[in-house]
Design an enzyme around this catalytic site. Structure first.
Site, PDB file in Angstrom:
ATOM      1  N   THR A 207      -2.802   7.799 -20.059  1.00 14.21           N
ATOM      2  CA  THR A 207      -2.487   7.595 -21.477  1.00 14.21           C
ATOM      3  C   THR A 207      -2.690   6.168 -22.014  1.00 14.21           C
ATOM      4  OG1 THR A 207      -1.526   9.842 -21.553  1.00 14.21           O
ATOM      5  CG2 THR A 207      -0.742   8.429 -23.155  1.00 14.21           C
ATOM      6  N   GLU A 208      -1.999   5.245 -21.020  1.00 14.22           N
ATOM      7  CA  GLU A 208      -2.000   3.879 -21.387  1.00 14.22           C
ATOM      8  C   GLU A 208      -3.426   3.385 -21.743  1.00 14.22           C
ATOM      9  OE1 GLU A 208       0.499   1.931 -22.634  1.00 14.22           O
ATOM     10  OE2 GLU A 208       1.608   4.072 -22.092  1.00 14.22           O
TER      11      GLU A 208
ATOM     12  N   GLY B 115      -6.154   4.947 -22.641  1.00 15.33           N
ATOM     13  CA  GLY B 115      -6.549   5.758 -23.939  1.00 15.33           C
ATOM     14  C   GLY B 115      -5.823   5.101 -24.869  1.00 15.33           C
TER      15      GLY B 115
ATOM     16  N   LYS C  99     -19.653   5.229 -16.829  1.00 11.33           N
ATOM     17  CA  LYS C  99     -18.923   4.082 -16.127  1.00 11.33           C
ATOM     18  C   LYS C  99     -18.027   4.745 -15.290  1.00 11.33           C
ATOM     19  CE  LYS C  99     -15.223   1.952 -15.966  1.00 11.33           C
ATOM     20  NZ  LYS C  99     -14.407   1.829 -14.549  1.00 11.33           N
TER      21      LYS C  99
ATOM     22  N   GLY D 174      -8.793   9.604 -18.347  1.00  7.75           N
ATOM     23  CA  GLY D 174      -8.003   8.467 -17.545  1.00  7.75           C
ATOM     24  C   GLY D 174      -6.589   8.665 -18.107  1.00  7.75           C
TER      25      GLY D 174
ATOM     26  N   CYS E 203      -4.833  16.278 -13.443  1.00  8.26           N
ATOM     27  CA  CYS E 203      -4.248  16.119 -14.433  1.00  8.26           C
ATOM     28  C   CYS E 203      -3.252  17.158 -15.002  1.00  8.26           C
ATOM     29  CB  CYS E 203      -5.080  15.891 -15.672  1.00  8.26           C
ATOM     30  SG  CYS E 203      -6.365  16.954 -15.813  1.00  8.26           S
TER      31      CYS E 203
ATOM     32  N   GLU F 270      -9.431  12.273 -22.710  1.00  8.39           N
ATOM     33  CA  GLU F 270      -8.749  13.410 -21.934  1.00  8.39           C
ATOM     34  C   GLU F 270      -7.679  12.525 -20.862  1.00  8.39           C
ATOM     35  OE1 GLU F 270     -11.221  16.251 -20.037  1.00  8.39           O
ATOM     36  OE2 GLU F 270     -12.681  16.281 -21.855  1.00  8.39           O
TER      37      GLU F 270
ATOM     38  N   GLU G 175       4.507  10.628 -16.115  1.00  8.65           N
ATOM     39  CA  GLU G 175       3.379  11.039 -15.289  1.00  8.65           C
ATOM     40  C   GLU G 175       3.112  10.334 -13.587  1.00  8.65           C
ATOM     41  OE1 GLU G 175      -1.099  10.354 -15.731  1.00  8.65           O
ATOM     42  OE2 GLU G 175      -1.357  12.823 -15.427  1.00  8.65           O
TER      43      GLU G 175
HETATM   44  P1  NAD Z   1      -7.289   5.078 -15.468  1.00  4.05           P
HETATM   45  O1  NAD Z   1      -6.640   5.241 -16.696  1.00  4.05           O
HETATM   46  O2  NAD Z   1      -6.801   3.991 -14.603  1.00  4.05           O
HETATM   47  O3  NAD Z   1      -8.808   5.164 -15.324  1.00  4.05           O
HETATM   48  C1  NAD Z   1      -9.984   5.547 -16.231  1.00  4.05           C
HETATM   49  C2  NAD Z   1     -11.220   5.113 -16.586  1.00  4.05           C
HETATM   50  O4  NAD Z   1     -10.778   4.050 -17.504  1.00  4.05           O
HETATM   51  C3  NAD Z   1     -11.605   4.174 -15.166  1.00  4.05           C
HETATM   52  O5  NAD Z   1     -12.902   4.298 -15.161  1.00  4.05           O
HETATM   53  C4  NAD Z   1     -10.910   2.856 -15.630  1.00  4.05           C
HETATM   54  O6  NAD Z   1     -11.960   1.953 -14.943  1.00  4.05           O
HETATM   55  C5  NAD Z   1     -11.365   3.089 -16.871  1.00  4.05           C
HETATM   56  N1  NAD Z   1     -10.639   1.933 -17.677  1.00  4.05           N
HETATM   57  C6  NAD Z   1      -9.312   1.117 -17.459  1.00  4.05           C
HETATM   58  N2  NAD Z   1      -9.039   0.336 -18.449  1.00  4.05           N
HETATM   59  C7  NAD Z   1      -9.964   0.419 -19.370  1.00  4.05           C
HETATM   60  C8  NAD Z   1      -9.996  -0.379 -20.600  1.00  4.05           C
HETATM   61  N3  NAD Z   1      -9.143  -1.026 -20.984  1.00  4.05           N
HETATM   62  N4  NAD Z   1     -11.042   0.185 -21.542  1.00  4.05           N
HETATM   63  C9  NAD Z   1     -12.054   1.188 -20.822  1.00  4.05           C
HETATM   64  N5  NAD Z   1     -11.836   1.708 -19.826  1.00  4.05           N
HETATM   65  C10 NAD Z   1     -10.937   1.487 -18.842  1.00  4.05           C
HETATM   66  O7  NAD Z   1      -7.178   6.408 -14.980  1.00  4.05           O
HETATM   67  P2  NAD Z   1      -7.299   6.852 -13.359  1.00  4.05           P
HETATM   68  O8  NAD Z   1      -6.103   6.276 -12.483  1.00  4.05           O
HETATM   69  O9  NAD Z   1      -8.669   6.647 -13.033  1.00  4.05           O
HETATM   70  O10 NAD Z   1      -7.181   8.549 -13.527  1.00  4.05           O
HETATM   71  C11 NAD Z   1      -5.802   9.218 -13.307  1.00  4.05           C
HETATM   72  C12 NAD Z   1      -5.598   9.619 -14.764  1.00  4.05           C
HETATM   73  O11 NAD Z   1      -6.559  10.429 -15.332  1.00  4.05           O
HETATM   74  C13 NAD Z   1      -4.399  10.368 -14.778  1.00  4.05           C
HETATM   75  O12 NAD Z   1      -3.331   9.917 -15.790  1.00  4.05           O
HETATM   76  C14 NAD Z   1      -4.818  11.636 -15.127  1.00  4.05           C
HETATM   77  O13 NAD Z   1      -3.803  12.685 -15.810  1.00  4.05           O
HETATM   78  C15 NAD Z   1      -6.046  11.476 -16.229  1.00  4.05           C
HETATM   79  N6  NAD Z   1      -6.856  12.620 -16.025  1.00  4.05           N
HETATM   80  C16 NAD Z   1      -6.746  13.316 -17.164  1.00  4.05           C
HETATM   81  C17 NAD Z   1      -7.799  14.447 -17.256  1.00  4.05           C
HETATM   82  C18 NAD Z   1      -7.719  15.501 -18.306  1.00  4.05           C
HETATM   83  O14 NAD Z   1      -8.508  16.177 -18.338  1.00  4.05           O
HETATM   84  N7  NAD Z   1      -6.781  15.180 -19.270  1.00  4.05           N
HETATM   85  C19 NAD Z   1      -8.435  14.784 -15.963  1.00  4.05           C
HETATM   86  C20 NAD Z   1      -8.237  13.980 -15.000  1.00  4.05           C
HETATM   87  C21 NAD Z   1      -7.674  12.979 -14.936  1.00  4.05           C
END
Ligand code: NAD
Length: 496
Positions: A238-239, A241, A183, A236, A292, A258, A395
């Site tokens: 933390t919220e 997650g 996804k 993605g 990240c 992550e 962040e």
């Molecule tokens: P995001 O949390 O908005 O989205 C990440 C993914 O989760 C997307 O595909 C989104 O559609 C999906 N998603 C959103 N709500 C969901 C739910 N309720 N249930 C399941 N899936 C859902 O993050 P983003 O804006 O796409 O990416 C940026 C974030 O990712 C930053 O916080 C960054 O630090 C983090 N990140 C972390 C790493 C790591 O290795 N730790 C690497 C890259 C990015």
């Protein structure tokens, strides 16, 4: 070069059970170039019914299909073949990622594409090196431990490096012997949609790799809830997650997360200031801060504080913002992914000003009308940032650096460890004993000493501590252990 020559005229399709398909609803969404906020392609938007078909296909391919019956060697060879096909189309992938995510083209072509191909090669090798172990146990018995695939894995991706990161995750998942439903983020879907052509052409059996686009609230959520999905891995915020942790409880699903970061970068007073200024700048501006592990909190020794800030301001003001394809004109600073994300970064900048941080550079929009069409935020440095300020704690995920002074090593560590995140961190000092001592005490899963950013992204685990994640990165997180006890002696049943 005309990058649009690679863009498909028809909407990009979902990939389910070995077939490129429209979504059942036929709904599409616009794919937008963040450099000018103009739509340049369309993609089908998946809904729950599409996802359910993808999950069923992945389930069949795992439980009944050829994938589960293949040897690791056969899976490895398929990955290698896919890697070769991808290498031959690296330019197309780099162009697509630049158009959709506003990357710098040279970086997309010579770093991210190469790393993506490398993921296929690395995990093709890894597939053939998976091992279990034999454990000494009670006399007359053999105990061995196997690492088996989890089964059907849901992979939820972010938008900040979907191509490279997507390849790294999906290759690990497949090398471990799982099937997968991907996804992608709605802000970064195309490269993964294109990647499905690579798996298809390489001859991966139907159902082994599937992709369904769509919103996190619908498709991501349904992937986590599905009892037919054995494990979900998400990269993605933390919220998001935390949401997944809550939802996964009903199926007690295995999850790997992550998540976000707010990484400290500690600079002691014995460094070569000119050199470390450049590292500090690199640490928070790569991909316009949408990384990240960005070093977004500079913890700077008081005795070099003002000299460092003056030089950092000068270095930041050298950047040339623009379209990532415009490298011939020196463009080396890219846009943020979307208007809404840029707005969120501007809100943080306003909050920094209101809370009394000292603005050193940036902090106001570019006046060039061409840049104003995109989502550009200039490199912004705030000094005298206190630990209780919002910009220190949260962040921002943009090119915003918070600088906080310190005097003693203990003070530096307290400031470094003073957020809820624990993803990465840096330390700069010529005193190697001190640097390593500090590296050991920074609460984070990946630490850089006299450098910044990973030098072995797939070889070495990057684990999120605290609220930066759950589960060690790498192939093991897509596997599950099984311990087997074998009776070697006849008649060993204990007397009742
Ligand atoms: P995001 O949390 O908005 O989205 C990440 C993914 O989760 C997307 O595909 C989104 O559609 C999906 N998603 C959103 N709500 C969901 C739910 N309720 N249930 C399941 N899936 C859902 O993050 P983003 O804006 O796409 O990416 C940026 C974030 O990712 C930053 O916080 C960054 O630090 C983090 N990140 C972390 C790493 C790591 O290795 N730790 C690497 C890259 C990015």
């Amino acid at each position: 070069m005309d990058p649009y020559r690679f863009v498909k005229q028809e909407p990009y399709k979902l990939y389910i059970d070995g077939v490129f398909v429209e979504s059942e609803s036929k709904e599409t969404f616009d794919v937008i170039n963040p450099v000018n906020n103009q739509p340049f392609a369309k993609a089908y938007k998946g809904r729950t019914s599409d996802l359910n078909r993808a999950i069923a296909a992945a389930r069949r391919a795992y439980d009944e299909g050829p994938w589960g019956k293949m040897s690791a060697k056969e899976r490895s060879k398929l990955l290698l073949k896919a890697g070769q096909l991808l290498a031959a189309r690296a330019e197309e992938f780099a162009v697509t990622e630049t158009l959709e995510c506003g990357k710098l083209y040279m970086s997309a072509l010579y770093y991210e594409s190469q790393m993506a191909v490398d993921a296929f090669e690395f995990f093709a090798g890894k597939a053939r090196c998976l091992e279990g172990k034999v454990v000494p146990c009670e006399a007359g018995h053999l105990n061995y431990v196997l690492w088996q695939p989890c089964g059907v894995v849901g992979e939820i991706l972010p938008w900040n490096g979907p191509f490279m990161m997507g390849c790294q995750k999906v290759c690990a998942i497949l090398a471990a012997g799982n099937t997968v439903v991907i996804k992608p983020s709605s802000w970064g879907s195309l490269s993964m949609m294109l990647l499905m052509e690579i798996f298809h052409e390489a001859g991966f059996p139907a159902g082994v790799v599937n992709l369904v686009t769509g919103s996190g609230a619908e498709i991501g959520d349904a992937l986590v809830k599905s009892p037919l999905v054995d494990m979900v891995s998400m990269t993605g915020g933390t919220e998001t997650g935390k949401n997944i942790i809550g939802v996964s409880k009903d199926t007690v699903k295995d999850i790997a997360l992550e998540l976000g970061g707010k990484s400290p970068n500690i600079v002691f007073d014995d460094v070569d200031v000119d050199e470390v200024v450049k590292w500090a700048r690199f640490g928070f501006t790569l991909n316009s801060g949408q990384v990240c592990v960005s070093g977004t909190r500079l913890i700077l020794h008081k005795s070099i504080y003002e000299e460092f800030l003056t030089k950092l301001k000068a270095e930041c003001e050298k950047f040339v913002p623009g379209d990532g394809f415009d490298y011939m004109n020196g463009v080396n600073f890219s846009t943020l992914i979307s208007k809404s994300h840029a707005q969120s970064v501007w809100n943080y900048i306003e909050s920094g000003k209101k809370e009394g941080a000292r603005l050193i550079t940036g902090g106001v929009p570019y006046t060039d009308p061409v840049l104003q069409k995109g989502n550009f935020v200039p490199p912004t440095v705030f000094a005298d940032v206190r630990t209780d300020m919002t910009i220190f704690q949260e962040e921002i995920f943009g090119p915003v650096l918070c600088v906080t002074p310190f005097e003693t090593e203990e003070e530096a560590l307290a400031i470094a460890n003073g957020t809820e995140y624990g993803l990465a961190g840096g330390v700069f000092s010529k005193n190697i004993k001190r640097a390593l001592r500090v590296a050991e005490k920074i609460k984070g899963g990946q630490i850089y000493v006299n450098t910044y950013f990973s030098k072995g992204m797939i070889e070495s685990p990057g684990t999120g501590w605290k609220q930066s994640g759950i589960g060690v990165a790498g192939i093991q997180k897509y596997m599950i252990s099984k311990t087997v006890f074998v009776d070697l002696i006849d008649g060993s049943l204990p007397p009742v």
